[in-house]
Design a protein around this motif. Structure first.
Motif, short mmCIF file in Angstrom:
data_model
loop_
_atom_site.label_atom_id
_atom_site.label_comp_id
_atom_site.label_asym_id
_atom_site.label_seq_id
_atom_site.Cartn_x
_atom_site.Cartn_y
_atom_site.Cartn_z
N LEU A 1 60.27 -30.04 106.77
CA LEU A 1 61.50 -30.23 105.99
C LEU A 1 61.91 -31.70 105.93
CD1 LEU A 1 63.64 -27.19 107.19
CD2 LEU A 1 62.71 -27.57 104.89
N GLY A 2 61.21 -32.54 106.68
CA GLY A 2 61.53 -33.95 106.67
C GLY A 2 62.63 -34.36 107.64
N TRP A 3 62.96 -33.46 108.58
CA TRP A 3 63.99 -33.80 109.56
C TRP A 3 63.47 -34.94 110.44
CZ3 TRP A 3 66.39 -28.78 112.02
CH2 TRP A 3 66.93 -27.98 111.01
N THR A 4 64.34 -35.82 110.84
CA THR A 4 63.96 -36.91 111.75
C THR A 4 64.44 -36.64 113.17
OG1 THR A 4 65.97 -38.13 111.16
CG2 THR A 4 63.95 -38.64 109.91
N HIS A 5 65.42 -35.74 113.32
CA HIS A 5 65.95 -35.39 114.64
C HIS A 5 66.08 -33.87 114.76
CE1 HIS A 5 67.11 -39.59 114.20
NE2 HIS A 5 67.17 -39.62 115.53
N ILE A 6 66.04 -33.40 115.99
CA ILE A 6 66.17 -31.96 116.25
C ILE A 6 66.89 -31.76 117.59
CG2 ILE A 6 63.92 -31.76 117.40
CD1 ILE A 6 63.60 -29.03 115.89
N ASN A 7 67.66 -30.70 117.68
CA ASN A 7 68.33 -30.38 118.94
C ASN A 7 67.31 -29.82 119.93
OD1 ASN A 7 71.09 -31.05 118.64
ND2 ASN A 7 71.29 -29.37 117.19
N ALA A 8 67.43 -30.30 121.17
CA ALA A 8 66.48 -29.87 122.20
C ALA A 8 67.21 -29.73 123.54
CB ALA A 8 65.35 -30.88 122.33
N ASN A 9 66.75 -28.77 124.31
CA ASN A 9 67.14 -28.67 125.71
C ASN A 9 66.08 -29.42 126.51
OD1 ASN A 9 69.37 -26.97 125.27
ND2 ASN A 9 68.05 -25.17 125.24
N ILE A 10 66.53 -30.30 127.39
CA ILE A 10 65.60 -31.07 128.22
C ILE A 10 65.61 -30.45 129.62
CG2 ILE A 10 65.00 -33.35 129.12
CD1 ILE A 10 65.02 -33.24 126.05
N ILE A 11 64.44 -30.08 130.10
CA ILE A 11 64.28 -29.49 131.43
C ILE A 11 63.73 -30.58 132.35
CG2 ILE A 11 63.22 -27.67 132.81
CD1 ILE A 11 65.02 -26.57 130.60
N GLU A 12 64.50 -30.91 133.35
CA GLU A 12 64.10 -31.96 134.32
C GLU A 12 63.25 -31.34 135.43
OE1 GLU A 12 64.89 -35.16 133.94
OE2 GLU A 12 66.27 -34.90 132.25
N ASN A 13 62.44 -32.16 136.05
CA ASN A 13 61.67 -31.79 137.25
C ASN A 13 60.92 -30.48 137.07
OD1 ASN A 13 62.74 -34.06 138.57
ND2 ASN A 13 64.59 -32.91 139.07
N ILE A 14 60.07 -30.43 136.09
CA ILE A 14 59.28 -29.22 135.84
C ILE A 14 57.79 -29.59 135.92
CG2 ILE A 14 59.41 -29.57 133.35
CD1 ILE A 14 59.38 -26.55 133.01
N ASN A 15 57.03 -28.76 136.60
CA ASN A 15 55.60 -29.06 136.70
C ASN A 15 54.85 -28.30 135.60
OD1 ASN A 15 55.00 -26.38 137.61
ND2 ASN A 15 55.51 -26.98 139.72
N SER A 16 53.56 -28.54 135.50
CA SER A 16 52.77 -27.95 134.41
C SER A 16 52.69 -26.43 134.51
CB SER A 16 51.37 -28.56 134.36
OG SER A 16 50.72 -28.40 135.60
N VAL A 17 52.71 -25.89 135.73
CA VAL A 17 52.69 -24.43 135.90
C VAL A 17 53.99 -23.83 135.35
CG1 VAL A 17 52.69 -22.55 137.59
CG2 VAL A 17 51.11 -24.47 137.87
N GLN A 18 55.11 -24.41 135.72
CA GLN A 18 56.40 -23.92 135.24
C GLN A 18 56.52 -24.06 133.71
OE1 GLN A 18 58.55 -26.58 137.80
NE2 GLN A 18 59.33 -24.88 139.06
N ALA A 19 56.01 -25.16 133.17
CA ALA A 19 56.07 -25.37 131.72
C ALA A 19 55.28 -24.30 130.99
CB ALA A 19 55.55 -26.76 131.36
N LEU A 20 54.09 -23.99 131.49
CA LEU A 20 53.28 -22.95 130.86
C LEU A 20 53.93 -21.59 131.02
CD1 LEU A 20 50.79 -22.07 129.33
CD2 LEU A 20 49.53 -22.04 131.49
N GLU A 21 54.51 -21.31 132.18
CA GLU A 21 55.23 -20.05 132.37
C GLU A 21 56.37 -19.92 131.36
OE1 GLU A 21 54.69 -19.27 137.19
OE2 GLU A 21 56.45 -20.37 136.46
N MET A 22 57.09 -21.00 131.15
CA MET A 22 58.21 -20.98 130.20
C MET A 22 57.72 -20.77 128.76
SD MET A 22 60.80 -23.86 131.69
CE MET A 22 62.11 -23.48 130.55
N GLU A 23 56.62 -21.42 128.40
CA GLU A 23 56.05 -21.23 127.06
C GLU A 23 55.67 -19.78 126.86
OE1 GLU A 23 52.13 -22.41 124.38
OE2 GLU A 23 52.50 -23.54 126.22
#
Length: 136
Positions: A58-80
């Protein structure tokens, strides 16, 4: 948090087929982004690849995001996996009921139209009386 889309990094993802992005783009145009995407502190995408792709198209330059601090790759994949796995589609019955209710709201019958007109009329009278007495 509003994030610059160009700053977001998309690493290897589980989902390969993003599906129908056109209908998601149409939804974003009409309603905006109802659910922010999720990133880690390095702005790597955790969840929301379809929303991100639709926003890019759509050509957006910005998007709202939640930033998760202190997350490892296992937790990131679990969340996905969790975000994509825990969605529950409407049943056919729920979908029919929802669209029926929407149709009634968009196209009220004659009695509902008369009722709405009466409510607006009496609200106008009450507001007019309030204004008249507030000037004294």
């Amino acid at each position: 948090m509003l994030v610059n889309i160009d700053d977001i990094k998309v690493k290897k993802r589980v989902r390969k087929d993003l599906g129908d992005i056109d209908s998601l783009k149409e939804s974003l145009k009409i309603y905006g982004l109802m659910n922010p995407i999720t990133l880690n502190s390095k702005y790597q995408l955790i969840a929301g690849e379809r929303r991100l792709q639709a926003a890019k198209e759509l050509g957006w330059t910005h998007i709202n995001a939640n930033i998760i601090e202190n997350i490892n790759s296992v937790q990131a994949l679990e969340m996905e996996l969790e975000e994509n796995n825990q969605r529950k589609e409407f049943t056919d019955e729920e979908l029919m009921e929802g669209y029926t209710r929407l149709k009634h709201l968009q196209h009220p019958n004659i009695f509902r139209k008369i009722w709405n007109l009466l409510v607006r009329f009496f609200t106008w009278i009450v507001e007019s009386i309030k204004k008249l007495f507030s000037k004294e």
